[in-house]
Write a protein that holds these residues in place. Sequence first.
Motif, PDB file in Angstrom:
ATOM      1  N   LYS A  34      14.514 -48.213  -2.491  1.00 45.69           N
ATOM      2  CA  LYS A  34      14.369 -48.811  -1.271  1.00 45.69           C
ATOM      3  C   LYS A  34      13.266 -48.108  -0.494  1.00 45.69           C
ATOM      4  N   GLN A  35      13.318 -46.384  -0.607  1.00 39.14           N
ATOM      5  CA  GLN A  35      12.368 -45.713   0.028  1.00 39.14           C
ATOM      6  C   GLN A  35      11.021 -46.181  -0.330  1.00 39.14           C
ATOM      7  N   PHE A  36      10.740 -46.806  -1.449  1.00 38.57           N
ATOM      8  CA  PHE A  36       9.379 -47.197  -1.676  1.00 38.57           C
ATOM      9  C   PHE A  36       8.909 -48.277  -0.578  1.00 38.57           C
ATOM     10  N   TRP A  37       9.675 -49.365  -0.351  1.00 35.58           N
ATOM     11  CA  TRP A  37       9.617 -50.484   0.356  1.00 35.58           C
ATOM     12  C   TRP A  37       9.422 -50.126   1.859  1.00 35.58           C
ATOM     13  N   THR A  38      10.390 -48.890   2.333  1.00 38.07           N
ATOM     14  CA  THR A  38      10.183 -48.616   3.586  1.00 38.07           C
ATOM     15  C   THR A  38       8.626 -47.810   3.847  1.00 38.07           C
ATOM     16  N   VAL A  39       8.243 -47.079   2.836  1.00 34.49           N
ATOM     17  CA  VAL A  39       7.222 -46.228   2.928  1.00 34.49           C
ATOM     18  C   VAL A  39       5.847 -47.378   3.070  1.00 34.49           C
ATOM     19  N   LEU A  40       6.130 -48.278   2.181  1.00 32.85           N
ATOM     20  CA  LEU A  40       5.138 -49.290   2.085  1.00 32.85           C
ATOM     21  C   LEU A  40       4.928 -50.072   3.334  1.00 32.85           C
ATOM     22  N   ALA A  41       6.052 -50.308   4.086  1.00 31.88           N
ATOM     23  CA  ALA A  41       5.986 -51.320   5.065  1.00 31.88           C
ATOM     24  C   ALA A  41       5.464 -50.138   6.214  1.00 31.88           C
ATOM     25  N   GLN A  42       5.828 -49.016   6.271  1.00 30.48           N
ATOM     26  CA  GLN A  42       5.263 -48.030   7.259  1.00 30.48           C
ATOM     27  C   GLN A  42       3.667 -47.794   7.136  1.00 30.48           C
ATOM     28  N   THR A  43       3.192 -47.889   5.908  1.00 30.94           N
ATOM     29  CA  THR A  43       1.792 -47.598   5.487  1.00 30.94           C
ATOM     30  C   THR A  43       1.112 -48.630   6.047  1.00 30.94           C
ATOM     31  N   VAL A  44       1.734 -49.948   5.952  1.00 35.18           N
ATOM     32  CA  VAL A  44       0.833 -51.148   6.238  1.00 35.18           C
ATOM     33  C   VAL A  44       1.133 -51.103   7.594  1.00 35.18           C
ATOM     34  N   GLY A  45       1.940 -50.863   8.579  1.00 34.39           N
ATOM     35  CA  GLY A  45       2.006 -51.020   9.948  1.00 34.39           C
ATOM     36  C   GLY A  45       1.343 -49.862  10.639  1.00 34.39           C
ATOM     37  N   PHE A  46       1.538 -48.556  10.046  1.00 34.14           N
ATOM     38  CA  PHE A  46       0.504 -47.665  10.503  1.00 34.14           C
ATOM     39  C   PHE A  46      -0.831 -47.891  10.511  1.00 34.14           C
ATOM     40  N   ALA A  47      -1.464 -48.497   9.431  1.00 34.32           N
ATOM     41  CA  ALA A  47      -2.704 -48.779   9.130  1.00 34.32           C
ATOM     42  C   ALA A  47      -3.383 -49.740  10.082  1.00 34.32           C
ATOM     43  N   ALA A  48      -2.257 -50.872  10.100  1.00 34.11           N
ATOM     44  CA  ALA A  48      -2.587 -51.845  11.132  1.00 34.11           C
ATOM     45  C   ALA A  48      -2.828 -51.289  12.669  1.00 34.11           C
ATOM     46  N   VAL A  49      -2.193 -50.324  13.157  1.00 34.11           N
ATOM     47  CA  VAL A  49      -2.232 -49.970  14.595  1.00 34.11           C
ATOM     48  C   VAL A  49      -3.482 -49.221  14.563  1.00 34.11           C
ATOM     49  N   CYS A  50      -3.731 -48.427  13.429  1.00 31.93           N
ATOM     50  CA  CYS A  50      -5.200 -47.359  13.393  1.00 31.93           C
ATOM     51  C   CYS A  50      -6.230 -48.429  13.474  1.00 31.93           C
ATOM     52  N   VAL A  51      -6.205 -49.613  12.814  1.00 33.18           N
ATOM     53  CA  VAL A  51      -7.228 -50.252  12.474  1.00 33.18           C
ATOM     54  C   VAL A  51      -7.580 -50.957  13.972  1.00 33.18           C
ATOM     55  N   ALA A  52      -6.532 -51.687  14.282  1.00 32.10           N
ATOM     56  CA  ALA A  52      -6.663 -52.271  15.724  1.00 32.10           C
ATOM     57  C   ALA A  52      -7.354 -51.365  16.751  1.00 32.10           C
ATOM     58  N   GLY A  53      -6.656 -50.246  16.835  1.00 32.11           N
ATOM     59  CA  GLY A  53      -7.152 -49.098  17.757  1.00 32.11           C
ATOM     60  C   GLY A  53      -8.443 -48.599  17.588  1.00 32.11           C
ATOM     61  N   THR A  54      -8.951 -48.413  16.414  1.00 34.53           N
ATOM     62  CA  THR A  54     -10.328 -48.043  16.148  1.00 34.53           C
ATOM     63  C   THR A  54     -11.159 -49.155  16.532  1.00 34.53           C
ATOM     64  N   LEU A  55     -10.950 -50.247  16.103  1.00 31.51           N
ATOM     65  CA  LEU A  55     -11.896 -51.462  16.529  1.00 31.51           C
ATOM     66  C   LEU A  55     -11.871 -51.890  17.899  1.00 31.51           C
ATOM     67  N   LEU A  56     -10.810 -51.620  18.628  1.00 34.15           N
ATOM     68  CA  LEU A  56     -10.783 -51.906  20.148  1.00 34.15           C
ATOM     69  C   LEU A  56     -11.722 -50.821  20.873  1.00 34.15           C
ATOM     70  N   VAL A  57     -11.486 -49.531  20.396  1.00 37.33           N
ATOM     71  CA  VAL A  57     -12.181 -48.381  21.119  1.00 37.33           C
ATOM     72  C   VAL A  57     -13.560 -48.464  20.631  1.00 37.33           C
ATOM     73  N   GLY A  58     -13.914 -48.751  19.286  1.00 32.98           N
ATOM     74  CA  GLY A  58     -15.347 -48.706  18.790  1.00 32.98           C
ATOM     75  C   GLY A  58     -16.015 -49.805  19.493  1.00 32.98           C
ATOM     76  N   THR A  59     -15.524 -50.950  19.525  1.00 29.90           N
ATOM     77  CA  THR A  59     -16.314 -52.126  20.061  1.00 29.90           C
ATOM     78  C   THR A  59     -16.324 -51.791  21.666  1.00 29.90           C
TER      79      THR A  59
END
Lengths: 292, 281
Positions: free
Chosen positions: A58-83
């Motif tokens: 179960k931990q693997f799936w939690t970590v995977l979900a966290q990775t995707v969510g965390f990356a999504a927030v970072c990508v959105a923030g980076t693009l927003l600020v960068g643009t």
Amino acid sequence: MAFAYLAPTLLVLAGLLGYPIYQLVLISLYDYNQEQVSGNAPLNFLGLGNYQKLLSDKQFWTVLAQTVGFAAVCVAGTLLVGTALAVLATRVRAVPRTLLFLAALGAWATPAVAGSTIWLFLFDANFGLVNEVLSGIGLHGMAGFSWTYGQWTAFGLVAAQVIWCSFPFVMVTLYAGIRAIPGEVVEAAALDGASTTRIARSVILPLLRPLLLVVTIQSIIWDFKIFTQIYVMTNGGGIAGRNLVLNVYAYQQAFAASEYGLGASIGVVTTVLLLAITVVYLRVLKRSGEVL
Amino acid sequence: MAGLGGTETLGRKSRWAILDLVVVVYALVPVLWIMSLSFKTTKTLTDGNFIPREWTLDNYKAIFQTSEFVRALGNSIGIAIISTVIAVVLGTMAAYAVARLDFPGKKALVGVSLLVAMFPQVSLVSPLFEIERSVGLFNTWPGLILPYITFALPLSIYTLSAFFREIPWELEKAAKMDGATPAQAFRKVIAPLAAPGVFTTAILVFILCWNDFLFAISLTSTSASRTVPAALSFFTGASQFEDPTGSISAAAVVITVPIIVFVLLFQRRIVAGLTSGAVKG
């Protein structure tokens, strides 16, 4: 002829990348722990056992979900600020623009470890500037508040640091992209009576789309691989591992828990995921006519 | 250039100016904060003042007196320079082939180098750890230099081939027709044209190696090869009982400020290098 120039590179890549990848896949098929490393126990071939264990954990799936969510927030923030900053840079005079670039490049060049430490100290519960300012403007509850304790504040803090060191790349690239748009195109639209917003939406945005796609996918790849920031800022993945992302998880399994086989299987899974994103990236590059 | 809109009112202008200021603050304050911490005395370290009330160089003196930090700094500099030189030399050769020669599998090569750039380094740590231990490279300079070269090569090839494509190679032929030997044509015509690109790439590669943390903590075990980013995470202060915040701040400043100064000095080149892959000039 060409081969002579390429031979050293190919040799390095085969020896230092190809062979370790082969080893990685091999290790992931074995029960490979501390005893096997020191040669005290025989190797036990598991086949896909590590993968089975991983996918049913179960931990693997939690970590995977966290990775995707965390990356999504970072990508959105980076693009927003960068643009936003790329647009800002086209609108200000030379001196503030230079200042903007200097500040951005400073953040970009800061080593990840130093950057993580800097942000930790900025948000430190006891002597951090942020808590000092917040309690100074009347939020007395913020004095002594720990940002790294809670799962969400910790992720948020790391995301703020990641965006801080990755927006400059997006900004610089998009700024160059906007500058490369011929002035006549914009002038023609303005002569036709298009408003600034209209020009931005209907003229500049479509022309920038290929470039936006490139920086988006690069950011996805980069933020999916975050290691240093999480490792340093949450002290190896947070309390009880609640701030783990895939890369840190793989590292912890292999090095802290000495489960080299399991760690290697996580590495293989991460690699396959990133490979998939990269293939999409290459397709996009090809479609946008980039000469490789 | 494509500037948006022509008539700016004063109100809009000041809004942009404020936004500009906010960004500069966001980008600069963290670095200034750690500099401030590094100059504070132990007593005033936790007072939360942005400008130190008592200035001191003690934190710097303390870290430069520990052999741990000095060794790490030497390791960082040596390892990053050697890796950069090798990666740029190999990258120049490969990029020359990519930019100037036609060979089967050229597209595949660039694709592969992109794949390498995307590759999650963490995956390589366990196998490299194993391999390096069995051949005795673990905790040595080459043990770090080799993986750095691997991951710097794609960046180096990609950036250099973008630069090399812009070089007017006909000049080489023209020089030869004017009687220059191939060596002269290369040295007098091509090398000066290629040098800026090579230099820019070297800066980018150096930063990549200098900033690495993952390999540095996994492939080293003592100060024999530990670089500053790795040493920083083991930092416990000059003495065991001292709060390490001041020394950590000073150490972070020592590895950050030279790089920032370097980047600022070569700002235009670095911007060109960063965008060369994504935007075609």
